[in-house]
Design an enzyme around this catalytic site. Structure first.
Site, PDB file in Angstrom:
ATOM      1  N   ALA A  40      17.413 -34.929  29.607  1.00 33.75           N
ATOM      2  CA  ALA A  40      17.719 -33.260  30.047  1.00 33.75           C
ATOM      3  C   ALA A  40      17.248 -33.120  28.647  1.00 33.75           C
ATOM      4  CB  ALA A  40      18.703 -32.812  30.856  1.00 33.75           C
TER       5      ALA A  40
ATOM      6  N   HIS B  35      30.188 -45.671  29.076  1.00 36.56           N
ATOM      7  CA  HIS B  35      30.218 -45.969  28.136  1.00 36.56           C
ATOM      8  C   HIS B  35      29.808 -46.843  27.647  1.00 36.56           C
ATOM      9  CE1 HIS B  35      34.008 -43.055  28.623  1.00 36.56           C
ATOM     10  NE2 HIS B  35      33.280 -42.709  28.683  1.00 36.56           N
TER      11      HIS B  35
ATOM     12  N   HIS C 167      37.084 -40.671  25.228  1.00 37.83           N
ATOM     13  CA  HIS C 167      35.409 -40.848  25.958  1.00 37.83           C
ATOM     14  C   HIS C 167      34.520 -40.318  24.752  1.00 37.83           C
ATOM     15  CE1 HIS C 167      37.472 -40.031  29.899  1.00 37.83           C
ATOM     16  NE2 HIS C 167      38.923 -40.437  29.384  1.00 37.83           N
TER      17      HIS C 167
HETATM   18  P1  FAD Z   1      22.134 -38.601  24.854  1.00 37.76           P
HETATM   19  O1  FAD Z   1      23.068 -37.908  24.877  1.00 37.76           O
HETATM   20  O2  FAD Z   1      22.446 -39.508  26.815  1.00 37.76           O
HETATM   21  O3  FAD Z   1      20.595 -38.048  24.807  1.00 37.76           O
HETATM   22  C1  FAD Z   1      19.773 -39.583  24.400  1.00 37.76           C
HETATM   23  C2  FAD Z   1      18.677 -38.376  24.363  1.00 37.76           C
HETATM   24  O4  FAD Z   1      17.279 -39.105  24.601  1.00 37.76           O
HETATM   25  C3  FAD Z   1      18.560 -38.311  26.616  1.00 37.76           C
HETATM   26  O5  FAD Z   1      18.135 -36.237  26.189  1.00 37.76           O
HETATM   27  C4  FAD Z   1      16.969 -38.943  27.167  1.00 37.76           C
HETATM   28  O6  FAD Z   1      16.482 -38.236  27.847  1.00 37.76           O
HETATM   29  C5  FAD Z   1      16.639 -38.581  25.598  1.00 37.76           C
HETATM   30  N1  FAD Z   1      15.579 -40.133  25.769  1.00 37.76           N
HETATM   31  C6  FAD Z   1      15.460 -40.983  26.235  1.00 37.76           C
HETATM   32  N2  FAD Z   1      14.727 -41.628  25.716  1.00 37.76           N
HETATM   33  C7  FAD Z   1      13.511 -41.736  25.268  1.00 37.76           C
HETATM   34  C8  FAD Z   1      12.171 -41.288  25.055  1.00 37.76           C
HETATM   35  N3  FAD Z   1      12.148 -42.310  25.476  1.00 37.76           N
HETATM   36  N4  FAD Z   1      11.994 -40.086  24.299  1.00 37.76           N
HETATM   37  C9  FAD Z   1      12.454 -39.184  24.455  1.00 37.76           C
HETATM   38  N5  FAD Z   1      13.511 -39.024  24.538  1.00 37.76           N
HETATM   39  C10 FAD Z   1      13.804 -39.807  25.533  1.00 37.76           C
HETATM   40  N6  FAD Z   1      31.764 -38.476  27.657  1.00 37.76           N
HETATM   41  C11 FAD Z   1      32.655 -37.552  27.238  1.00 37.76           C
HETATM   42  O7  FAD Z   1      33.469 -38.118  25.912  1.00 37.76           O
HETATM   43  N7  FAD Z   1      33.015 -36.929  28.304  1.00 37.76           N
HETATM   44  C12 FAD Z   1      33.364 -37.300  29.888  1.00 37.76           C
HETATM   45  O8  FAD Z   1      33.534 -37.028  30.541  1.00 37.76           O
HETATM   46  C13 FAD Z   1      32.327 -38.640  29.877  1.00 37.76           C
HETATM   47  N8  FAD Z   1      31.788 -38.661  30.529  1.00 37.76           N
HETATM   48  C14 FAD Z   1      30.676 -39.424  31.235  1.00 37.76           C
HETATM   49  C15 FAD Z   1      30.350 -39.234  32.746  1.00 37.76           C
HETATM   50  C16 FAD Z   1      28.415 -40.023  33.357  1.00 37.76           C
HETATM   51  C17 FAD Z   1      28.319 -39.937  34.233  1.00 37.76           C
HETATM   52  C18 FAD Z   1      28.698 -40.657  31.829  1.00 37.76           C
HETATM   53  C19 FAD Z   1      26.719 -41.135  32.615  1.00 37.76           C
HETATM   54  C20 FAD Z   1      28.788 -40.725  30.760  1.00 37.76           C
HETATM   55  C21 FAD Z   1      29.603 -39.810  30.369  1.00 37.76           C
HETATM   56  N9  FAD Z   1      30.509 -39.555  29.089  1.00 37.76           N
HETATM   57  C22 FAD Z   1      31.980 -39.031  28.904  1.00 37.76           C
HETATM   58  C23 FAD Z   1      29.625 -40.328  27.858  1.00 37.76           C
HETATM   59  C24 FAD Z   1      28.701 -39.468  26.882  1.00 37.76           C
HETATM   60  O9  FAD Z   1      28.631 -38.475  27.918  1.00 37.76           O
HETATM   61  C25 FAD Z   1      27.591 -40.183  26.539  1.00 37.76           C
HETATM   62  O10 FAD Z   1      28.003 -41.294  25.844  1.00 37.76           O
HETATM   63  C26 FAD Z   1      26.449 -39.872  25.196  1.00 37.76           C
HETATM   64  O11 FAD Z   1      26.980 -38.276  25.690  1.00 37.76           O
HETATM   65  C27 FAD Z   1      26.065 -39.936  24.829  1.00 37.76           C
HETATM   66  O12 FAD Z   1      25.557 -39.350  23.311  1.00 37.76           O
HETATM   67  P2  FAD Z   1      23.664 -40.006  22.845  1.00 37.76           P
HETATM   68  O13 FAD Z   1      23.416 -39.153  21.718  1.00 37.76           O
HETATM   69  O14 FAD Z   1      24.318 -41.752  22.724  1.00 37.76           O
HETATM   70  O15 FAD Z   1      23.087 -40.448  24.210  1.00 37.76           O
END
Ligand code: FAD
Length: 575
Positions: free
Chosen positions: A85, A511, A554
């Site tokens: 999303a 995580h 987190h």
């Molecule tokens: P993401 O936020 O996952 O962003 C990656 C983005 O890239 C997504 O929008 C995805 O759709 C997009 N994408 C992927 N592949 C492609 C592609 N090939 N082409 C185009 N777009 C693509 N952390 C906390 O701090 N507090 C919490 O309470 C917490 N609870 C959690 C509960 C759950 C169920 C989960 C799954 C995680 C939780 N976490 C929590 C961990 C934290 O939310 C994540 O570690 C963090 O949001 C990851 O951020 P990111 O920027 O690495 O990736």
């Protein structure tokens, strides 16, 4: 031609990607594109409603990645959730806002990352944050903070949900933790997390909605003419400029091949840089599809090697979660929401067995490193041993927390979930492509419970969790243990009985980190301290993939801070 062209392309409009998009597009002289596979979920109640945590899991906005069968953990594969999303995983997560321990962030500098330490990151935790101070009523219910550790003018709304659970829960809970030797921690976000806390969340209190990275970082600036958003667009791989003859020149990405919503394949071009922010279970795969990785893996799938980078997808680290559940007495008034967390160190968890446990882990470090390096095939025994020694020191010398217990009473069902995980597991695994088709599932192997420390920690914490429910005065509110229940795990169950149950019921803590780790190449790094992929001229990774080892908090608070710092580094390079 007519192909779209930007100065910067950000792959992934998630938690981290939108921070970078916002900050880079502050300069109206540069153009920025964000490529996001998901859609806008501004009005999806599973995203916005602060009381619906968990409802988005398994729906269309969850990638629902899956591990291979976990051979050290009962054999079953594990579901690995990640948000699909605008806003990424910040749209589906638990909204918990808890940072890290000072000592563990300071270690980032020791593994080859000049300028990355607690003090420098603190500046960016604050830059990203807009703390909404608790109201008097919320303070009565346990909400507390110290102003000097928080930001007041950043984009991300942080605070406590509008209505919080009553005093009849937090009071007894705090007294029970005190009875178990755990103090109240009134500021868990200042680098020292041990204790019981009523934590803040990523929430817009006035509007009473989840504060995801879209609401914080994208929507307020969505009208900028120099920022384009490609939704429902899947990035497959990067393409490269022809090799340069200049001495020392490194390969440079010229753009990104994407599959658009209507199924056409096209290329979006980058003048300056491509920034991968697709998450730790995707960014390493995009590197591999683009020819950056372990040559043996790339060749197997017919992908030309652009940069020999043997550690892409290695060092995968996650935590394991166990849920226990209880019924609560009918007289308990459970209206409202609140987050309660307890952080225990090794002394709290192992008590009088601490010195024998300490000795047994000290003796195991070398063996753990050999087995880990062996399972990986590319990371070295000596580098792994160095990490494990650092982790051993954090646990047994710095005594930073090793276990987190979350207490979650549910109003609707008069039930209580006691959820816990190990903060610093030793086990590591990997993620790699399994095909040259970019949308094919990857091979993901976290190696849960491969190393004995991890299960020892988890079963001891299970006993602590049960003690919380059974210790007065909180125990007066609790009626029965439903899961596991005393018929499954008896009151005097052995370590082996606990271990068997834990392996049958655990899940990923979601995580995932370190699949394109920021550290020196000798230690197994994929990106340097500027987050630039080693061996490339203009590709960075900015997401959870770069975090070199677990944080006790987190992840999102730390990812927002990393992404803020990354944006400053990128701006500085072209200033
Ligand atoms: P993401 O936020 O996952 O962003 C990656 C983005 O890239 C997504 O929008 C995805 O759709 C997009 N994408 C992927 N592949 C492609 C592609 N090939 N082409 C185009 N777009 C693509 N952390 C906390 O701090 N507090 C919490 O309470 C917490 N609870 C959690 C509960 C759950 C169920 C989960 C799954 C995680 C939780 N976490 C929590 C961990 C934290 O939310 C994540 O570690 C963090 O949001 C990851 O951020 P990111 O920027 O690495 O990736």
């Amino acid at each position: 031609g007519n192909s779209p062209r930007y100065d910067y392309i950000i792959v992934g409009g998630g938690t981290s990607g939108l921070v970078v998009a916002n900050r880079l597009s502050e300069d109206c002289n540069v153009t920025v594109a964000v490529i996001e596979a998901g859609d806008v979920e501004l009005y999806n109640p599973n995203v916005t409603d602060t009381s619906r945590y968990g409802n988005a899991l398994g729906t269309a906005i969850d990638w629902q990645y899956k591990s291979i069968p976990q051979k050290f953990a009962g054999g079953a594969p594990q579901g690995l959730s990640a948000g699909k999303a605008l806003g990424g995983t910040s749209d589906i997560n638990g909204m918990t806002y808890l940072r890290a321990e000072t000592a563990q962030i300071d270690l980032w500098e020791q593994v080859g990352n000049d300028g990355w330490n607690w003090n420098s990151l603190m500046e960016y935790y604050k830059k990203s944050e807009h703390m909404q101070p608790p109201t008097a009523g919320q303070m009565l219910l346990g909400a507390s903070y110290e102003p000097e550790s928080h930001g007041t003018s950043g984009p991300l709304e942080v605070g406590w949900t509008k209505s919080m659970m009553g005093r009849e829960v937090v009071g007894p809970l705090n007294e029970t933790f005190t009875a178990l030797g755990l103090p109240f921690n009134k500021e868990p976000n200042a680098g020292s997390m041990r204790g019981f806390n009523v934590f803040p969340k990523s929430v817009d209190r006035a509007r009473n909605v989840r504060e995801d990275s879209g609401r914080a970082y994208y929507w307020p600036i969505s009208e900028r003419p120099n920022l384009d958003l490609y939704l429902n667009t899947f990035a497959e791989r990067m393409v490269w400029h022809p090799a340069s003859n200049e001495p020392g020149a490194k390969p440079k990405a010229s753009g990104v091949v994407v599959m658009t919503a209507n199924g056409t394949c096209t290329t979006i071009y980058a003048n300056r840089e491509v920034i991968l922010s697709a998450g730790s279970l995707r960014s390493p795969l995009i590197l591999e599809q683009s020819g950056i990785g372990n040559p043996a893996i790339l060749k197997k799938h017919g992908i030309d090697v652009v940069v020999d980078s043997p550690f892409v997808g290695e060092n995968l680290q996650d935590q394991t979660t166990t849920d226990m559940s209880y019924t609560m007495s009918n007289s308990t008034n459970l209206t409202g929401l609140a987050g309660y967390a307890a952080y225990f160190n090794v002394e709290d968890v192992f008590g009088s067995d601490l010195s024998s446990f300490n000795a047994s882990i000290a003796r195991s470090i070398r063996n753990y490193a050999e087995r880990t390096a062996n399972a990986s095939g590319t990371i070295s025994v000596s580098a792994t041993e160095k990490f494990f020694q650092m982790q051993y020191d954090l646990i047994f010398k710095n005594k930073i927390p090793i276990s987190e217990i979350i207490i979650a009473p549910a109003a609707a069902t008069k039930s209580l979930t006691v959820e816990y995980w190990g903060l610093l597991p030793f086990s590591r695994g990997s993620i790699h492509i399994n095909s040259s088709n970019a949308s094919a599932p990857a091979t993901i192997d976290p190696n849960y419970f491969m190393l004995d420390y991890d299960i020892q920690q988890q079963l001891r914490t299970g006993r602590m969790a049960r003690a919380v429910a059974n210790t007065a005065p909180f125990s007066d509110l609790v009626v029965d243990e439903v899961t596991p229940g005393l018929s499954t795990v008896s009151a005097n169950a052995s370590d082996a009985e606990w271990a068997e149950w834990l392996k049958s019921t655990y899940r990923s803590n979601f995580h995932y980190i370190a699949t394109a780790a920021m550290m020196s190449q000798e230690l197994g790094g994929v990106v340097d301290s500027n987050l630039t992929v080693y061996g490339t001229g203009n590709v960075r990774v900015v997401d959870a993939s770069v975090v070199p080892f677990q944080v006790c908090g987190h992840l999102t608070s730390t990812l927002y801070a990393i992404a803020e710092k990354a944006a400053d580094m990128i701006k500085a390079k072209y200033a």
